[in-house]
Scaffold this motif. Structure first.
Motif, PDB file in Angstrom:
ATOM      1  N   GLY A   5       0.883  -1.025   0.112  1.00 20.38           N
ATOM      2  CA  GLY A   5       0.016   0.026   0.097  1.00 20.38           C
ATOM      3  C   GLY A   5       0.880   1.239  -0.117  1.00 20.38           C
ATOM      4  O   GLY A   5       1.944   1.158  -0.593  1.00 20.38           O
ATOM      5  N   LYS A   6       0.696   2.204   0.751  1.00 18.22           N
ATOM      6  CA  LYS A   6       1.191   3.460   0.744  1.00 18.22           C
ATOM      7  C   LYS A   6       2.528   3.498   1.571  1.00 18.22           C
ATOM      8  O   LYS A   6       2.456   3.057   2.806  1.00 18.22           O
ATOM      9  N   LEU A   7       3.573   3.586   0.838  1.00 18.37           N
ATOM     10  CA  LEU A   7       5.003   3.744   1.573  1.00 18.37           C
ATOM     11  C   LEU A   7       5.262   5.014   2.512  1.00 18.37           C
ATOM     12  O   LEU A   7       5.084   6.162   1.944  1.00 18.37           O
ATOM     13  N   ASP A   8       5.877   5.065   3.603  1.00 18.78           N
ATOM     14  CA  ASP A   8       6.819   6.450   3.962  1.00 18.78           C
ATOM     15  C   ASP A   8       7.560   6.851   3.207  1.00 18.78           C
ATOM     16  O   ASP A   8       8.151   6.172   2.178  1.00 18.78           O
ATOM     17  N   GLU A   9       7.555   8.003   3.137  1.00 14.79           N
ATOM     18  CA  GLU A   9       8.407   8.882   2.369  1.00 14.79           C
ATOM     19  C   GLU A   9      10.174   8.640   2.338  1.00 14.79           C
ATOM     20  O   GLU A   9      10.747   8.403   1.302  1.00 14.79           O
ATOM     21  N   GLU A  10      10.532   8.119   3.697  1.00 11.94           N
ATOM     22  CA  GLU A  10      11.805   7.647   3.605  1.00 11.94           C
ATOM     23  C   GLU A  10      12.068   6.213   3.223  1.00 11.94           C
ATOM     24  O   GLU A  10      13.162   6.163   2.290  1.00 11.94           O
ATOM     25  N   VAL A  13      10.233   5.527   0.231  1.00 12.49           N
ATOM     26  CA  VAL A  13      10.295   5.597  -1.132  1.00 12.49           C
ATOM     27  C   VAL A  13      11.908   6.221  -1.611  1.00 12.49           C
ATOM     28  O   VAL A  13      12.148   5.522  -2.654  1.00 12.49           O
ATOM     29  N   GLN A  14      12.226   6.794  -0.800  1.00 13.77           N
ATOM     30  CA  GLN A  14      13.726   7.265  -1.119  1.00 13.77           C
ATOM     31  C   GLN A  14      14.604   6.222  -1.010  1.00 13.77           C
ATOM     32  O   GLN A  14      15.617   6.269  -2.035  1.00 13.77           O
ATOM     33  N   THR A  15      14.481   5.309  -0.114  1.00 11.19           N
ATOM     34  CA  THR A  15      15.138   4.229  -0.108  1.00 11.19           C
ATOM     35  C   THR A  15      15.182   3.311  -1.324  1.00 11.19           C
ATOM     36  O   THR A  15      16.285   2.878  -2.008  1.00 11.19           O
ATOM     37  N   ILE A  16      13.959   3.089  -1.842  1.00  8.34           N
ATOM     38  CA  ILE A  16      13.840   2.130  -3.090  1.00  8.34           C
ATOM     39  C   ILE A  16      14.603   3.025  -4.307  1.00  8.34           C
ATOM     40  O   ILE A  16      15.375   2.524  -4.945  1.00  8.34           O
ATOM     41  N   LYS A  17      14.506   4.482  -4.485  1.00  2.00           N
ATOM     42  CA  LYS A  17      14.962   5.142  -5.269  1.00  2.00           C
ATOM     43  C   LYS A  17      16.584   5.075  -5.378  1.00  2.00           C
ATOM     44  O   LYS A  17      17.267   4.717  -6.230  1.00  2.00           O
ATOM     45  N   GLY A  18      17.217   4.918  -4.109  1.00  4.09           N
ATOM     46  CA  GLY A  18      18.516   4.529  -3.904  1.00  4.09           C
ATOM     47  C   GLY A  18      18.913   3.274  -4.270  1.00  4.09           C
ATOM     48  O   GLY A  18      20.131   2.987  -5.168  1.00  4.09           O
ATOM     49  N   LEU A  19      18.226   2.397  -3.994  1.00  8.71           N
ATOM     50  CA  LEU A  19      18.494   0.723  -4.448  1.00  8.71           C
ATOM     51  C   LEU A  19      18.507   0.808  -5.856  1.00  8.71           C
ATOM     52  O   LEU A  19      19.330   0.144  -6.266  1.00  8.71           O
ATOM     53  N   GLU A  20      17.655   1.150  -6.412  1.00  7.22           N
ATOM     54  CA  GLU A  20      17.554   1.118  -7.765  1.00  7.22           C
ATOM     55  C   GLU A  20      18.654   2.075  -8.740  1.00  7.22           C
ATOM     56  O   GLU A  20      19.021   1.385  -9.466  1.00  7.22           O
ATOM     57  N   GLY A  21      18.856   2.943  -7.993  1.00  4.95           N
ATOM     58  CA  GLY A  21      20.172   3.786  -8.498  1.00  4.95           C
ATOM     59  C   GLY A  21      21.511   2.795  -8.400  1.00  4.95           C
ATOM     60  O   GLY A  21      22.390   2.744  -9.296  1.00  4.95           O
ATOM     61  N   ALA A  22      21.608   2.022  -7.010  1.00  2.27           N
ATOM     62  CA  ALA A  22      22.696   1.505  -6.770  1.00  2.27           C
ATOM     63  C   ALA A  22      22.807   0.320  -7.769  1.00  2.27           C
ATOM     64  O   ALA A  22      23.825  -0.385  -7.900  1.00  2.27           O
ATOM     65  N   VAL A  23      21.692  -0.474  -8.159  1.00  2.00           N
ATOM     66  CA  VAL A  23      21.735  -1.735  -8.937  1.00  2.00           C
ATOM     67  C   VAL A  23      22.317  -1.570 -10.156  1.00  2.00           C
ATOM     68  O   VAL A  23      23.109  -2.322 -10.691  1.00  2.00           O
ATOM     69  N   GLU A  24      22.063  -0.301 -10.834  1.00  2.00           N
ATOM     70  CA  GLU A  24      22.759   0.082 -12.318  1.00  2.00           C
ATOM     71  C   GLU A  24      24.273   0.053 -11.879  1.00  2.00           C
ATOM     72  O   GLU A  24      25.063  -0.313 -12.670  1.00  2.00           O
ATOM     73  N   ASN A  25      24.692   0.851 -10.955  1.00  2.88           N
ATOM     74  CA  ASN A  25      26.006   0.981 -10.665  1.00  2.88           C
ATOM     75  C   ASN A  25      26.838  -0.427 -10.334  1.00  2.88           C
ATOM     76  O   ASN A  25      27.962  -0.561 -10.974  1.00  2.88           O
ATOM     77  N   TYR A  26      26.223  -1.401  -9.562  1.00  7.21           N
ATOM     78  CA  TYR A  26      26.679  -2.548  -9.279  1.00  7.21           C
ATOM     79  C   TYR A  26      26.846  -3.496 -10.534  1.00  7.21           C
ATOM     80  O   TYR A  26      27.968  -3.912 -10.897  1.00  7.21           O
ATOM     81  N   GLY A  27      25.700  -3.521 -11.449  1.00  6.80           N
ATOM     82  CA  GLY A  27      25.892  -4.439 -12.650  1.00  6.80           C
ATOM     83  C   GLY A  27      26.917  -3.772 -13.556  1.00  6.80           C
ATOM     84  O   GLY A  27      27.831  -4.499 -14.122  1.00  6.80           O
ATOM     85  N   ASN A  28      26.909  -2.686 -13.937  1.00  9.54           N
ATOM     86  CA  ASN A  28      27.771  -1.981 -14.917  1.00  9.54           C
ATOM     87  C   ASN A  28      29.134  -1.970 -14.294  1.00  9.54           C
ATOM     88  O   ASN A  28      30.153  -2.320 -15.112  1.00  9.54           O
ATOM     89  N   PHE A  29      29.536  -1.408 -13.243  1.00 14.41           N
ATOM     90  CA  PHE A  29      30.990  -1.277 -12.674  1.00 14.41           C
ATOM     91  C   PHE A  29      31.436  -2.740 -12.632  1.00 14.41           C
ATOM     92  O   PHE A  29      32.757  -2.634 -12.889  1.00 14.41           O
ATOM     93  N   PHE A  30      30.787  -3.551 -11.901  1.00 19.01           N
ATOM     94  CA  PHE A  30      31.429  -4.827 -11.740  1.00 19.01           C
ATOM     95  C   PHE A  30      31.394  -5.830 -12.780  1.00 19.01           C
ATOM     96  O   PHE A  30      32.044  -6.919 -12.662  1.00 19.01           O
ATOM     97  N   GLY A  31      30.710  -5.633 -13.803  1.00 19.88           N
ATOM     98  CA  GLY A  31      30.441  -6.539 -14.971  1.00 19.88           C
ATOM     99  C   GLY A  31      31.293  -6.216 -16.259  1.00 19.88           C
ATOM    100  O   GLY A  31      31.683  -7.119 -16.775  1.00 19.88           O
ATOM    101  N   GLN A  32      31.556  -4.722 -16.448  1.00 22.63           N
ATOM    102  CA  GLN A  32      32.027  -4.454 -17.638  1.00 22.63           C
ATOM    103  C   GLN A  32      33.483  -4.831 -17.934  1.00 22.63           C
ATOM    104  O   GLN A  32      33.894  -5.138 -18.963  1.00 22.63           O
ATOM    105  N   ASN A  33      34.306  -5.245 -16.716  1.00 16.34           N
ATOM    106  CA  ASN A  33      35.529  -5.354 -16.895  1.00 16.34           C
ATOM    107  C   ASN A  33      35.889  -6.721 -17.440  1.00 16.34           C
ATOM    108  O   ASN A  33      37.047  -7.177 -17.662  1.00 16.34           O
ATOM    109  N   PHE A  34      34.864  -7.686 -17.523  1.00 18.34           N
ATOM    110  CA  PHE A  34      34.875  -8.946 -17.915  1.00 18.34           C
ATOM    111  C   PHE A  34      35.376  -8.903 -19.322  1.00 18.34           C
ATOM    112  O   PHE A  34      35.484  -9.920 -19.871  1.00 18.34           O
ATOM    113  N   PHE A  35      34.588  -8.072 -19.959  1.00 17.00           N
ATOM    114  CA  PHE A  35      34.548  -7.555 -21.460  1.00 17.00           C
ATOM    115  C   PHE A  35      35.949  -7.198 -22.011  1.00 17.00           C
ATOM    116  O   PHE A  35      36.098  -5.965 -21.765  1.00 17.00           O
TER     117      PHE A  35
END
Length: 232
Positions: A135-140, A142-164
């Motif tokens: 249902g409705k989430l607290d604003e804190e 909501v911001q946590t989810i935004k941070g996690l979704e930003g982090a997942v992009e960094n994780y995948g790109n940063f730690f995966g690209q050097n295999f190529f």
């Protein structure tokens, strides 16, 4: 030492939260002038640098397309569709994207990006999954989810690209190491990067599923209590 004035200008400009591009350009001009270059020579160097690295700004082309998609409801439809899948949680969705993003980076596939993928698609999907479950989430949170979704992009790109082996990061590492007198080939960097890519997929997944448990404990327990109160 006066030739380092550009660093001082950048530090002060960033501290005062001035326009980033203006601060960097002014710092470059100031550094060139105190180093004995003419204004025309400084502008020539800046222009050549921009032309040489102009491919770095190609992503700007995608911004109008993303804006149009959002204008006509891309975020809302993504959240709605994910909300229909009751068993899909924010943590599971983010973990799945982490695996896909890391594997794609490992093979040099250019999918993803904070602007192109996270903001218009993955983030609203994660928010839709969380809203459907809690249902409705607290604003804190909501911001946590935004941070996690930003982090997942960094994780995948940063730690995966050097295999190529042909990625820019690998070529940079090889070039720097050879300049320092260490014999190194791109395949050596790729081999060393493989276990790191596997580890980040495991660690990232554990992190995202941890937040599932945390949100379950916070919101589902509250929901159960309210339901019992209504029954009584």
């Amino acid at each position: 030492m006066i030739k380092l004035i550009g660093i001082v200008i950048i530090v002060i400009g960033f501290m005062l939260k001035l326009d980033t591009i203006a601060v960097v350009v002014i710092a470059g001009i100031a550094t060139g002038l105190v180093s004995g270059l003419s204004f025309n020579e400084v502008m020539t160097i800046l222009g050549e640098g921009f032309v040489t690295n102009r491919h770095m700004s190609i992503f700007i082309i995608s911004l109008p397309v993303i804006g149009l998609l959002e204008r006509y409801g891309l975020r809302e439809r993504a959240a709605f569709l994910i909300g229909k899948i009751k068993s899909l949680t924010m943590g599971k969705l983010t973990s799945l994207y982490l695996i896909i993003r890391t594997v794609s980076a490992m093979f040099g596939l250019r999918m993803g990006g904070h602007v192109q993928f996270i903001r218009p698609l993955i983030l609203p999907m994660a928010e839709g999954a969380a809203t459907s479950r809690y249902g409705k989430l607290d604003e804190e949170d909501v911001q946590t989810i935004k941070g996690l979704e930003g982090a997942v992009e960094n994780y995948g790109n940063f730690f995966g690209q050097n295999f190529f082996v042909a990625s820019g990061g690998v070529l940079l590492i090889v070039g720097v190491m050879k300049e320092q007198g260490y014999y190194l080939e791109a395949i050596d960097v790729a081999k060393a990067s493989l276990p790191i890519a596997l580890i980040i997929m495991i660690v990232g997944t554990l992190q995202f599923l941890y937040y599932d448990k945390k949100f379950d404990k916070k919101y589902l327990k509250t929901f159960d209590k309210s339901e019992k109160a209504n029954i009584n």
